[in-house]
Scaffold this active site. Structure first.
Site, PDB file in Angstrom:
ATOM      1  N   SER A 110       0.831  -1.205   0.000  1.00 49.12           N
ATOM      2  CA  SER A 110       0.000   0.000   0.000  1.00 49.12           C
ATOM      3  C   SER A 110       0.866   1.256   0.000  1.00 49.12           C
ATOM      4  CB  SER A 110      -0.967   0.008   1.193  1.00 49.12           C
ATOM      5  OG  SER A 110      -0.278  -0.130   2.413  1.00 49.12           O
ATOM      6  N   GLY A 111       1.885   1.302   0.851  1.00 51.54           N
ATOM      7  CA  GLY A 111       2.767   2.467   0.872  1.00 51.54           C
ATOM      8  C   GLY A 111       4.235   2.119   0.742  1.00 51.54           C
ATOM      9  N   HIS A 113       6.268   0.894   3.177  1.00 56.12           N
ATOM     10  CA  HIS A 113       7.075   1.226   4.351  1.00 56.12           C
ATOM     11  C   HIS A 113       7.440   0.016   5.208  1.00 56.12           C
ATOM     12  CE1 HIS A 113       7.229   5.705   4.477  1.00 56.12           C
ATOM     13  NE2 HIS A 113       6.237   5.574   3.613  1.00 56.12           N
ATOM     14  N   SER A 119       6.742  -6.238   1.670  1.00 56.86           N
ATOM     15  CA  SER A 119       5.631  -5.911   0.779  1.00 56.86           C
ATOM     16  C   SER A 119       6.058  -5.863  -0.686  1.00 56.86           C
ATOM     17  CB  SER A 119       4.996  -4.567   1.174  1.00 56.86           C
ATOM     18  OG  SER A 119       5.933  -3.511   1.060  1.00 56.86           O
ATOM     19  N   GLY A 182      -1.309  -0.999   5.407  1.00 62.94           N
ATOM     20  CA  GLY A 182      -0.379  -1.620   6.330  1.00 62.94           C
ATOM     21  C   GLY A 182      -0.334  -0.948   7.677  1.00 62.94           C
ATOM     22  N   HIS A 183      -0.441   0.366   7.681  1.00 66.99           N
ATOM     23  CA  HIS A 183      -0.328   1.133   8.928  1.00 66.99           C
ATOM     24  C   HIS A 183      -1.391   0.713   9.938  1.00 66.99           C
ATOM     25  CE1 HIS A 183       0.845   4.433  11.488  1.00 66.99           C
ATOM     26  NE2 HIS A 183      -0.307   5.060  11.363  1.00 66.99           N
ATOM     27  N   TYR A 189       0.186   4.402  15.151  1.00 67.86           N
ATOM     28  CA  TYR A 189       0.074   5.373  16.239  1.00 67.86           C
ATOM     29  C   TYR A 189       0.638   6.721  15.792  1.00 67.86           C
ATOM     30  CZ  TYR A 189       5.086   5.408  17.043  1.00 67.86           C
ATOM     31  OH  TYR A 189       6.434   5.582  16.876  1.00 67.86           O
ATOM     32  N   TYR A 472       7.147  -4.351  18.258  1.00 62.35           N
ATOM     33  CA  TYR A 472       6.012  -3.739  17.557  1.00 62.35           C
ATOM     34  C   TYR A 472       6.001  -4.216  16.114  1.00 62.35           C
ATOM     35  CZ  TYR A 472       3.205   0.103  15.485  1.00 62.35           C
ATOM     36  OH  TYR A 472       2.276   0.844  14.796  1.00 62.35           O
ATOM     37  N   TYR A 475       7.170  -2.116  13.266  1.00 64.24           N
ATOM     38  CA  TYR A 475       8.629  -1.947  13.178  1.00 64.24           C
ATOM     39  C   TYR A 475       9.229  -3.328  12.911  1.00 64.24           C
ATOM     40  CZ  TYR A 475       8.064   2.709  15.319  1.00 64.24           C
ATOM     41  OH  TYR A 475       7.712   4.006  15.591  1.00 64.24           O
TER      42      TYR A 475
END
Length: 534
Positions: A110-111, A113, A119, A182-183, A189, A472, A475
C-alpha cells in the site's frame, strides 16, 4: 544474545539469491501464464497493459522502485514476475486466483514502508499487488466517520479530513507517505496516541478480500477476523481493500514545542527524569523524545535530545501542566507554537510550510539505507544505562544512529491487551524505536551498521521487557525470528517472533488464520501460520 531460529539473518542475502535463482528458472513460464489467466478473469481485458507490468515493460523499474522506502532493498534481485496495480475489485480477484493457479506468492503493497521490505520482496516466485490506485477517501462529517481505501496514504487521509473541518482528526502516524492499509493493519500510532489510542482502535469496519476471492465486511467476516485485522497484520488473512474509521475531535487550537538539549545541557538527566513522568501526564499532552548524535558548538560529537510536545489546548494551560509535572525542562512560552491539528502535522514534516497540498505528495523527503528494531520499557532505565547508549552512539564509524522514545499511558492504559491483537497496553512506560541509517554503499557498510544496531539491541536487554521481549509489528524485525522460507512452519517456531509482537494474542491469531486461510496462501517471513502448519 538475540534469539534466532535455524538460520541467522546475516546469511539471508546469499540464501535469498540461491533460492530465488532456482525458483526463477523453474517458473519461467508463469509470467505469460499469469497474464493469460488474468485476462480470463477480469471484466475488461482490453486495459490489462495499464494494470500489469512485467520485466519486459520499460515502466516496470519505476513502478517497482517508486514505493521502496529502504535503499537496503533497492537493488535487490528478488523482483516480482509481475506487478499488478488494480483499479477495480475484479483485478484483485484475478491476481489472487491466477497467483494460486500458477503457484506464485502474493505480496501486498500500500505504501511500501515495511521495514524489512516484505511488501515487495520474496525469495520464491511472486506477484506484487500494488494498491496505489485504491486510494479514495470518503468523509461523513455528520457521523464523524470515513471510508479510506488501503492504497491511500496517511497524508491523503489527513488532507481529506482537513478539507471538511479543522476540528476533526484521526489518531494515525506523523509520516504522510505511509500507506493506510499496512499502517492500520499493524496498529498504527501518532501524536494522539495517549488521547485516543491506536489508529486500529478507531477502526469500525473493513472490506477484505479473502483467499477465495470473496469481498467481506465486518458483518460477513465475523468478529474474530475483524479483531485479527486490527493489529494482527492484514497480509496474513487477505487483501484489505478499505477501512471504515471513527474520526475524533480536537480543539481548534493546539500547542506544539521542540526543546533541544545536549549532554552539556543535562540531556542525560532530563531523559532520565522524563521516564518518570511521560506516561503519567494528562492524556491531552504527549512528549516524545528523539535522541541523536550531533556536532557540538566546539566541533566535537555529542548527543542531542529533542523533547517534542503535542498538547490539545492553548499555551497557557500547557505551561501550567509543564511547571507542575516537568519543570526541569524549563519550557518557556517562546518555545511554543499555537496552531491547528492539521498544521501541526504538516509542520512536523515540512518546517515553515503549512500548505495542505503537501500531504498529497507520496514521495518521501529522503530515502536511505536503514535498519530498525523495537523495545518496550516497563521500569525507568538508570542514568548509567543511558550513558552506555550514548557511548555507542558516539562510535565514529556509524553514520546516523537514532532512538525514538514514545510515551504510553493515558488511553493506552485503559484498553485491554486482548481487545485487539496489539497487546502493548498498561504497564508500559514507553516504546523504543532503535534505528541506524547510512548512505555509504556496499556490503561492508551495510554489515557494519547492521552489526552495530544488533550490539545495541543486545546491550539493551537488561533494561527492557522480558518473557517475552516485546516488539512492535509495524517496526518489523526479521532478527527476532522467521517462518521457514519454503514449506510449513511449526507453531513453536512461529511463536519465537509471534509472542514478541502479540504476546498471548498470538494463539487466537493462529486460530483465525486456520479458519480463513487454512492453505496458507497469504504468507511471508512473519505471517501468521495456520494450525495445519504445526
Amino acid at each position: 544474545m538475540i534469539e534466532m531460529i535455524s538460520i541467522s539473518s546475516s546469511m539471508l542475502p546469499l540464501l535469498f539469491v540461491l533460492l530465488f535463482s532456482f525458483s526463477w528458472v523453474t517458473s519461467a513460464h508463469t509470467h505469460e501464464d499469469f497474464i493469460e489467466c488474468f485476462s480470463l478473469y477480469v471484466e475488461d481485458s482490453t486495459d490489462i497493459s495499464k494494470v500489469i507490468y512485467t520485466q519486459n515493460d520499460s515502466s516496470y523499474p519505476s513502478v517497482l522502485h517508486f514505493a521502496i522506502r529502504n535503499l537496503r532493498f533497492n537493488s535487490t534481485t528478488l523482483k516480482p514476475l509481475v506487478i499488478v496495480t488494480p483499479t477495480n475489485v475484479s483485478h484483485i480477484q484475478a491476481a489472487i486466483r491466477c497467483s494460486q493457479k500458477n503457484n506464485l506468492q502474493i505480496r501486498i503493497r500500500s505504501g511500501g514502508h515495511d521495514f524489512e521490505g516484505l511488501s515487495y520482496m520474496s525469495v520464491l516466485p511472486f506477484v506484487i499487488l500494488d494498491l496505489i490506485n485504491f486510494r479514495s477517501v470518503t468523509i461523513d462529517v455528520t457521523n464523524k466517520t470515513a471510508w479510506v481505501q488501503a492504497g491511500a496514504t496517511v497524508g491523503e487521509l489527513y488532507y481529506h479530513i482537513a478539507k471538511k473541518g479543522r476540528t476533526l482528526a484521526f489518531p494515525a502516524g506523523l509520516c504522510p507517505t505511509m500507506g493506510v492499509g499496512g499502517h492500520l493493519s499493524g496498529g498504527g500510532y501518532g501524536a494522539l496516541l495517549r488521547k485516543y489510542g491506536l489508529a486500529a482502535d478507531n477502526v469500525i469496519d473493513a472490506e477484505l478480500m479473502d483467499a477465495n476471492g470473496r469481498v467481506l465486511d465486518r458483518k460477513s467476516m465475523g468478529e474474530d477476523l475483524f479483531w485479527a485485522l486490527r493489529g494482527g497484520g492484514g497480509n496474513s488473512f487477505g487483501v484489505v481493500i478499505g477501512w471504515k474509521i471513527k474520526l475524533v475531535e480536537v480543539p481548534p487550537t493546539l500547542t506544539v514545542f521542540n526543546v533541544l538539549r545536549t549532554l552539556e545541557q543535562n540531556a542525560t538527566q532530563l531523559i532520565h527524569r522524563w521516564q518518570y513522568i511521560a506516561n503519567k501526564l494528562h492524556e491531552d499532552l504527549m512528549i516524545t523524545t528523539y535522541i541523536r548524535r550531533v556536532n557540538s558548538s566546539q566541533g566535537n560529537l555529542t548527543i542531542q535530545a529533542t523533547f517534542a510536545g503535542f498538547f490539545l489546548g492553548g499555551v497557557d494551560k500547557l505551561l501550567q501542566l509543564m511547571n507542575e509535572s516537568f519543570p526541569e525542562l524549563g519550557l518557556a512560552k517562546d518555545d511554543c507554537l499555537e496552531t491547528s491539528w492539521i498544521e501541526a502535522i504538516i509542520l512536523n514534516r515540512f518546517p515553515g510550510n503549512t500548505s495542505l497540498e503537501l500531504l498529497l505528495d507520496r514521495t518521501p523527503r529522503f530515502v536511505t539505507n536503514y535498519k530498525a528494531k523495537s523495545d518496550y520499557v516497563k521500569e525507568p532505565m538508570p542514568e548509567i544505562a543511558l550513558e552506555g547508549i550514548f557511548e555507542r552512539f558516539l562510535e565514529e564509524d556509524i553514520e546516523t544512529p537514532r532512538l525514538l522514545l514514545v510515551p504510553y499511558g493515558g488511553k493506552m492504559d485503559q484498553i485491554s491487551e486482548s481487545s485487539s491483537p496489539f497487546p502493548h497496553r498498561a504497564g508500559n512506560i514507553y516504546k523504543i524505536e532503535h534505528q541506524v541509517s547510512w548512505s555509504e554503499e556496499g556490503k561492508e557498510a551495510s554489515k557494519r551498521h547492521l552489526d552495530w544496531i544488533r550490539r545495541l539491541y543486545s546491550y539493551m536487554t537488561p533494561y527492557v521487557s522480558k518473557n517475552p521481549r516485546e516488539a512492535y509489528i509495524n517496526y518489523r524485525d526479521l532478527d527476532i525470528g522467521m517462518n521457514n522460507l519454503a514449506g510449513n512452519t511449526s507453531f513453536k517456531q512461529a511463536s519465537i517472533w509471534g509472542r514478541k509482537y502479540f504476546k498471548n494474542n498470538f494463539d487466537k491469531l493462529v486460530r483465525v488464520k486456520t479458519a480463513v486461510d487454512p492453505a496458507n496462501f497469504f504468507r511471508n517471513e512473519q505471517s501468521i501460520p495456520p494450525l495445519s502448519s504445526w
